[in-house]
Design a protein around this motif. Structure first.
Motif, PDB file in Angstrom:
ATOM      1  N   MET A   1       0.843  -1.190   0.000  1.00 54.06           N
ATOM      2  CA  MET A   1       0.000   0.000   0.000  1.00 54.06           C
ATOM      3  C   MET A   1       0.880   1.242   0.000  1.00 54.06           C
ATOM      4  SD  MET A   1      -2.836   1.039   2.857  1.00 54.06           S
ATOM      5  CE  MET A   1      -3.544   2.663   2.900  1.00 54.06           C
ATOM      6  N   TYR A   2       0.601   2.205  -0.880  1.00 53.11           N
ATOM      7  CA  TYR A   2       1.436   3.387  -1.041  1.00 53.11           C
ATOM      8  C   TYR A   2       0.632   4.649  -0.763  1.00 53.11           C
ATOM      9  CZ  TYR A   2       4.952   0.393  -3.120  1.00 53.11           C
ATOM     10  OH  TYR A   2       5.874  -0.576  -3.318  1.00 53.11           O
ATOM     11  N   SER A   3       1.342   5.661  -0.312  1.00 51.06           N
ATOM     12  CA  SER A   3       0.712   6.967  -0.095  1.00 51.06           C
ATOM     13  C   SER A   3       0.378   7.595  -1.429  1.00 51.06           C
ATOM     14  CB  SER A   3       1.670   7.881   0.687  1.00 51.06           C
ATOM     15  OG  SER A   3       1.208   9.210   0.646  1.00 51.06           O
ATOM     16  N   PRO A   4      -0.864   8.066  -1.640  1.00 51.95           N
ATOM     17  CA  PRO A   4      -1.235   8.658  -2.930  1.00 51.95           C
ATOM     18  C   PRO A   4      -0.500   9.956  -3.223  1.00 51.95           C
ATOM     19  CG  PRO A   4      -2.993   8.966  -1.328  1.00 51.95           C
ATOM     20  CD  PRO A   4      -1.985   8.046  -0.699  1.00 51.95           C
ATOM     21  N   ARG A   5       0.021  10.617  -2.176  1.00 54.22           N
ATOM     22  CA  ARG A   5       0.680  11.906  -2.406  1.00 54.22           C
ATOM     23  C   ARG A   5       2.164  11.744  -2.711  1.00 54.22           C
ATOM     24  NH1 ARG A   5      -0.807  15.781   2.476  1.00 54.22           N
ATOM     25  NH2 ARG A   5      -0.362  13.875   3.621  1.00 54.22           N
ATOM     26  N   THR A   6       2.843  10.842  -2.015  1.00 58.02           N
ATOM     27  CA  THR A   6       4.289  10.727  -2.162  1.00 58.02           C
ATOM     28  C   THR A   6       4.721   9.519  -2.958  1.00 58.02           C
ATOM     29  OG1 THR A   6       4.560   9.441  -0.141  1.00 58.02           O
ATOM     30  CG2 THR A   6       4.523  11.850   0.087  1.00 58.02           C
ATOM     31  N   GLY A   7       3.864   8.519  -3.093  1.00 57.12           N
ATOM     32  CA  GLY A   7       4.239   7.292  -3.758  1.00 57.12           C
ATOM     33  C   GLY A   7       5.047   6.369  -2.873  1.00 57.12           C
ATOM     34  N   ALA A   8       5.376   6.821  -1.651  1.00 57.47           N
ATOM     35  CA  ALA A   8       6.125   6.000  -0.702  1.00 57.47           C
ATOM     36  C   ALA A   8       5.180   5.039   0.003  1.00 57.47           C
ATOM     37  CB  ALA A   8       6.818   6.906   0.316  1.00 57.47           C
ATOM     38  N   PRO A   9       5.718   3.970   0.575  1.00 56.68           N
ATOM     39  CA  PRO A   9       4.864   3.056   1.332  1.00 56.68           C
ATOM     40  C   PRO A   9       4.118   3.790   2.437  1.00 56.68           C
ATOM     41  CG  PRO A   9       7.024   2.098   0.971  1.00 56.68           C
ATOM     42  CD  PRO A   9       7.110   3.526   0.522  1.00 56.68           C
ATOM     43  N   ALA A  10       2.858   3.485   2.602  1.00 53.79           N
ATOM     44  CA  ALA A  10       2.048   4.144   3.625  1.00 53.79           C
ATOM     45  C   ALA A  10       2.495   3.700   5.006  1.00 53.79           C
ATOM     46  CB  ALA A  10       0.575   3.801   3.420  1.00 53.79           C
ATOM     47  N   PRO A  11       2.407   4.593   6.011  1.00 56.00           N
ATOM     48  CA  PRO A  11       2.740   4.195   7.382  1.00 56.00           C
ATOM     49  C   PRO A  11       1.870   3.015   7.823  1.00 56.00           C
ATOM     50  CG  PRO A  11       2.442   6.569   7.215  1.00 56.00           C
ATOM     51  CD  PRO A  11       1.983   5.988   5.917  1.00 56.00           C
ATOM     52  N   PHE A  12       2.373   2.259   8.793  1.00 56.57           N
ATOM     53  CA  PHE A  12       1.655   1.074   9.252  1.00 56.57           C
ATOM     54  C   PHE A  12       0.259   1.425   9.779  1.00 56.57           C
ATOM     55  CE2 PHE A  12       5.991  -1.037  10.167  1.00 56.57           C
ATOM     56  CZ  PHE A  12       6.048  -1.524   8.869  1.00 56.57           C
ATOM     57  N   TYR A  13       0.156   2.546  10.503  1.00 55.73           N
ATOM     58  CA  TYR A  13      -1.149   2.893  11.063  1.00 55.73           C
ATOM     59  C   TYR A  13      -2.174   3.186   9.964  1.00 55.73           C
ATOM     60  CZ  TYR A  13      -0.184   7.884  10.288  1.00 55.73           C
ATOM     61  OH  TYR A  13       0.074   9.108   9.723  1.00 55.73           O
ATOM     62  N   GLU A  14      -1.703   3.687   8.811  1.00 53.81           N
ATOM     63  CA  GLU A  14      -2.620   3.937   7.694  1.00 53.81           C
ATOM     64  C   GLU A  14      -3.139   2.618   7.125  1.00 53.81           C
ATOM     65  OE1 GLU A  14      -4.000   6.507   6.571  1.00 53.81           O
ATOM     66  OE2 GLU A  14      -2.840   8.240   7.270  1.00 53.81           O
ATOM     67  N   LYS A  15      -2.302   1.599   7.135  1.00 51.63           N
ATOM     68  CA  LYS A  15      -2.743   0.289   6.674  1.00 51.63           C
ATOM     69  C   LYS A  15      -3.847  -0.258   7.574  1.00 51.63           C
ATOM     70  CE  LYS A  15       1.757  -0.910   4.657  1.00 51.63           C
ATOM     71  NZ  LYS A  15       2.879  -1.873   4.636  1.00 51.63           N
ATOM     72  N   ILE A  16      -3.679  -0.086   8.876  1.00 51.71           N
ATOM     73  CA  ILE A  16      -4.707  -0.542   9.826  1.00 51.71           C
ATOM     74  C   ILE A  16      -5.998   0.237   9.603  1.00 51.71           C
ATOM     75  CG2 ILE A  16      -5.294  -0.852  12.251  1.00 51.71           C
ATOM     76  CD1 ILE A  16      -2.988  -2.605  11.228  1.00 51.71           C
ATOM     77  N   LYS A  17      -5.878   1.546   9.431  1.00 57.87           N
ATOM     78  CA  LYS A  17      -7.061   2.371   9.190  1.00 57.87           C
ATOM     79  C   LYS A  17      -7.794   1.912   7.937  1.00 57.87           C
ATOM     80  CE  LYS A  17      -6.938   6.832   9.573  1.00 57.87           C
ATOM     81  NZ  LYS A  17      -6.515   8.250   9.421  1.00 57.87           N
ATOM     82  N   ARG A  18      -7.057   1.603   6.883  1.00 60.38           N
ATOM     83  CA  ARG A  18      -7.679   1.183   5.634  1.00 60.38           C
ATOM     84  C   ARG A  18      -8.424  -0.137   5.809  1.00 60.38           C
ATOM     85  NH1 ARG A  18      -6.836   2.088   0.253  1.00 60.38           N
ATOM     86  NH2 ARG A  18      -6.644   4.245   0.956  1.00 60.38           N
ATOM     87  N   VAL A  19      -7.822  -1.085   6.517  1.00 63.48           N
ATOM     88  CA  VAL A  19      -8.484  -2.379   6.736  1.00 63.48           C
ATOM     89  C   VAL A  19      -9.773  -2.194   7.530  1.00 63.48           C
ATOM     90  CG1 VAL A  19      -8.297  -4.614   7.901  1.00 63.48           C
ATOM     91  CG2 VAL A  19      -6.368  -3.748   6.571  1.00 63.48           C
ATOM     92  N   ILE A  20      -9.703  -1.412   8.592  1.00 58.81           N
ATOM     93  CA  ILE A  20     -10.897  -1.193   9.419  1.00 58.81           C
ATOM     94  C   ILE A  20     -11.966  -0.454   8.611  1.00 58.81           C
ATOM     95  CG2 ILE A  20     -11.790   0.013  11.451  1.00 58.81           C
ATOM     96  CD1 ILE A  20      -9.080  -0.535  12.801  1.00 58.81           C
ATOM     97  N   SER A  21     -11.571   0.582   7.881  1.00 59.97           N
ATOM     98  CA  SER A  21     -12.534   1.343   7.075  1.00 59.97           C
ATOM     99  C   SER A  21     -13.186   0.462   6.023  1.00 59.97           C
ATOM    100  CB  SER A  21     -11.833   2.531   6.395  1.00 59.97           C
ATOM    101  OG  SER A  21     -11.295   3.415   7.341  1.00 59.97           O
ATOM    102  N   ASP A  22     -12.390  -0.377   5.386  1.00 61.18           N
ATOM    103  CA  ASP A  22     -12.928  -1.265   4.357  1.00 61.18           C
ATOM    104  C   ASP A  22     -13.909  -2.265   4.946  1.00 61.18           C
ATOM    105  OD1 ASP A  22     -11.441   0.032   2.448  1.00 61.18           O
ATOM    106  OD2 ASP A  22      -9.920  -1.539   2.243  1.00 61.18           O
TER     107      ASP A  22
END
Length: 240
Positions: A1-22
């Motif tokens: 999973m990558y940050s849409p703004r920087t193209g860098a890998p998203a922080p771990f907490y963002e991955k958790i947020k995405r899973v919960i949101s999904d």
């Protein structure tokens, strides 16, 4: 999973947020469901407790979760959303969420304009106007009190309509199409009667919108719209 703004890998907490949101978006976790504890999420994902805590804290701040100390973390009841810079029918907004709208008409009367009503409609005090008081429900939960005064000369048949099958907004838009609008938004304390109509407690926060609308013939109506703060939010979009 990558940050849409920087193209860098998203922080771990963002991955958790995405899973919960999904999971919430997919209906796997529904409103009021308790989600796994921090310890269970640590075991499931292998991230630190600090990472899990940040994800849950940010989702709570965003209104997606509710955290109760000593009890657990739960999926929040989704709040309705009303247009702040645009004027829409509340029935259409509720239908867009695939929920059921209904309206209870409490008052529908002809009155002589009091000072504040006259000022709002820009007519002389004592002028014949129409007054309506309605409560709008979303899935049988009251979400708005609509207290409206209407220019009787502009909309002479306002009192003859059935506002359980159409809204005042829709009827007024048909008879006197909107050319201008004004919103004033306040945080208010509801009166005892308003608390009763909205089935809220005395100190529960409320949002008040004072809305005036104009057509080519002048001011059409002034509405005082009260929303329970814990059931509704206002959102606007504008561009340069």
């Amino acid at each position: 999973m990558y940050s849409p703004r920087t193209g860098a890998p998203a922080p771990f907490y963002e991955k958790i947020k995405r899973v919960i949101s999904d999971n919430i978006a997919a209906g796997i976790w529904r409103p009021h469901d308790r989600i796994p504890s921090e310890a269970e999420l640590v075991a499931q994902f292998g991230f630190s407790r600090m990472t899990i805590n940040r994800a849950l804290r940010e989702l709570t701040d965003e209104g997606l979760l509710v955290r109760l100390q000593g009890v657990g973390t739960f999926v929040a009841e989704p709040k309705g959303q009303s247009a702040l810079f645009e004027v829409h029918s509340i029935a259409d907004e509720i239908a867009a969420r695939q929920h059921q709208h209904r309206c209870e008409v409490l008052l529908l009367e002809e009155v002589n304009a009091e000072k504040q009503q006259a000022q709002a409609l820009n007519v002389a005090e004592g002028t014949r106007i129409f007054h309506s008081l309605m409560v709008h429900f979303e899935n049988d939960v009251p979400v708005q009190i609509e207290d409206r005064c209407v220019n009787a000369d502009v909309v002479p048949e306002y009192l003859q309509q059935d506002y359980t099958t159409t809204t005042a907004h829709d009827y007024l838009s048909l008879i006197a199409p909107l050319t201008e609008g004004e919103h004033i938004v306040e945080a208010v304390k509801a009166s005892a009667e308003e608390c009763r109509l909205l089935t809220i407690h005395e100190h529960d926060p409320c949002l008040l919108i004072r809305r005036r609308t104009w057509s080519r013939t002048g001011i059409v109506s002034h509405a005082r719209l009260i929303f329970p703060g814990n059931r509704y939010r206002l959102q606007g979009h504008f561009g340069s």
